[in-house]
Design an enzyme around this catalytic site. Structure first.
Site, short mmCIF file in Angstrom:
data_model
loop_
_atom_site.label_atom_id
_atom_site.label_comp_id
_atom_site.label_asym_id
_atom_site.label_seq_id
_atom_site.Cartn_x
_atom_site.Cartn_y
_atom_site.Cartn_z
N TYR A 1 0.93 -1.11 0.26
CA TYR A 1 0.08 -0.27 0.36
C TYR A 1 1.00 0.92 0.05
CZ TYR A 1 -4.12 -2.90 0.25
OH TYR A 1 -5.04 -4.11 0.20
N ARG B 1 0.91 1.56 -3.78
CA ARG B 1 0.53 2.04 -4.31
C ARG B 1 -0.05 3.92 -4.04
NH1 ARG B 1 1.14 -2.26 -5.26
NH2 ARG B 1 1.95 -0.78 -6.86
N ASN C 1 -13.26 2.20 -5.99
CA ASN C 1 -12.14 2.68 -5.92
C ASN C 1 -11.30 2.95 -4.83
OD1 ASN C 1 -11.32 2.17 -8.73
ND2 ASN C 1 -13.01 4.12 -9.11
N ASP D 1 -8.31 5.10 -4.39
CA ASP D 1 -7.81 7.14 -5.15
C ASP D 1 -8.82 7.85 -4.53
OD1 ASP D 1 -9.33 7.56 -7.16
OD2 ASP D 1 -8.61 5.42 -8.25
N HIS E 1 -15.25 1.20 -0.67
CA HIS E 1 -13.37 -0.25 -0.27
C HIS E 1 -12.39 0.55 0.50
CE1 HIS E 1 -15.38 -2.31 -3.60
NE2 HIS E 1 -16.24 -2.98 -2.83
#
Length: 234
Positions: free
Chosen positions: A54, A57, A88, A90, A105
């Site tokens: 993560y 990410r 998503n 982001d 999520h």
């Protein structure tokens, strides 16, 4: 009063910005088995691997920008009461200017306590073992992993039930419970389904406008339909 447009977005819209996201096809996310990096079991097995995954990410997210699909959805707020429900993690919808975004999520730029799921912090840097909450408990990514409850689902259902229009953009409609949201739409609400490889949607009475295009191109077509044709869509 503005008509309410509820939009469910998935991996397809972020992929156009260069974010490699998990799609059900191969069970891999950036070369990792999702069971290793996106489950409570994976966390307990190898916390360092999950944190590193993560962290990467989060760094990747800093290098990309919202695309035309995100931007058009934000622009639609001029004419519609737009609510985005996204799978998503982001922040591209927010950066494009959308003001009502619900993350089913979780969010990559937040972390939470491993002991108190309601203790959530903004977090833009790397997260390491030893980063603790105010009570001395380890912090973890604020991500809903496979096998965990989806706390925002009830709110998402309530939003969906009141939609005048519903749109599905860039999602395979195979990841539940998000994929089940469409069943909560009012049967008279037109549905836009934008995906380059759309699947058939069973047991839906709504009028469905299938736009078999990538997200950005499809959202542009939807905007045109909404602005020019929208009296015919009822």
């Amino acid at each position: 009063m503005k008509k309410k447009l509820v939009v469910l977005t998935g991996a397809g819209i972020s992929a156009e910005s260069g974010i490699k996201t998990f799609r059900d096809s191969d069970g891999l996310w950036e070369g990792h088995d999702v069971m290793e990096v996106a489950t409570p079991e994976g966390w307990h097995k190898n916390q360092e691997l999950v944190l590193d995954f993560y962290n990467k990410r989060r760094q990747q997210l800093k290098e990309v920008q919202p695309n035309l699909g995100h931007q058009i959805l934000a622009e639609l707020e001029k004419d519609f009461d737009v609510h985005i429900i996204t799978q998503n993690v982001d922040d591209l919808h927010e950066r494009a200017g959308s003001t009502q975004v619900l993350h089913l999520h979780g969010e990559l730029l937040k972390v939470r306590s491993t002991r108190n799921r309601n203790l959530i912090l903004d977090w833009t840097d790397d997260l390491y073992t030893g980063d603790l909450d105010e009570n001395g408990h380890q912090l973890r990514p604020h991500i809903v992993w496979f096998g965990e409850d989806v706390p925002a689902l009830e709110e998402a259902i309530e939003i969906t039930e009141t939609a005048d229009y519903f749109a599905v953009i860039g999602t395979s409609l195979q990841v539940y419970p998000a994929a089940g949201l469409i069943a909560y739409t009012n049967s008279i609400a037109p549905v836009f389904y934008i995906d380059p490889k759309p699947i058939s949607i069973p047991n839906i009475k709504n009028k469905i406008e299938v736009i078999a295009k990538p997200a950005s191109e499809g959202v542009a077509i939807m905007k045109e339909l909404l602005n020019t044709n929208f009296t015919n869509l009822h």
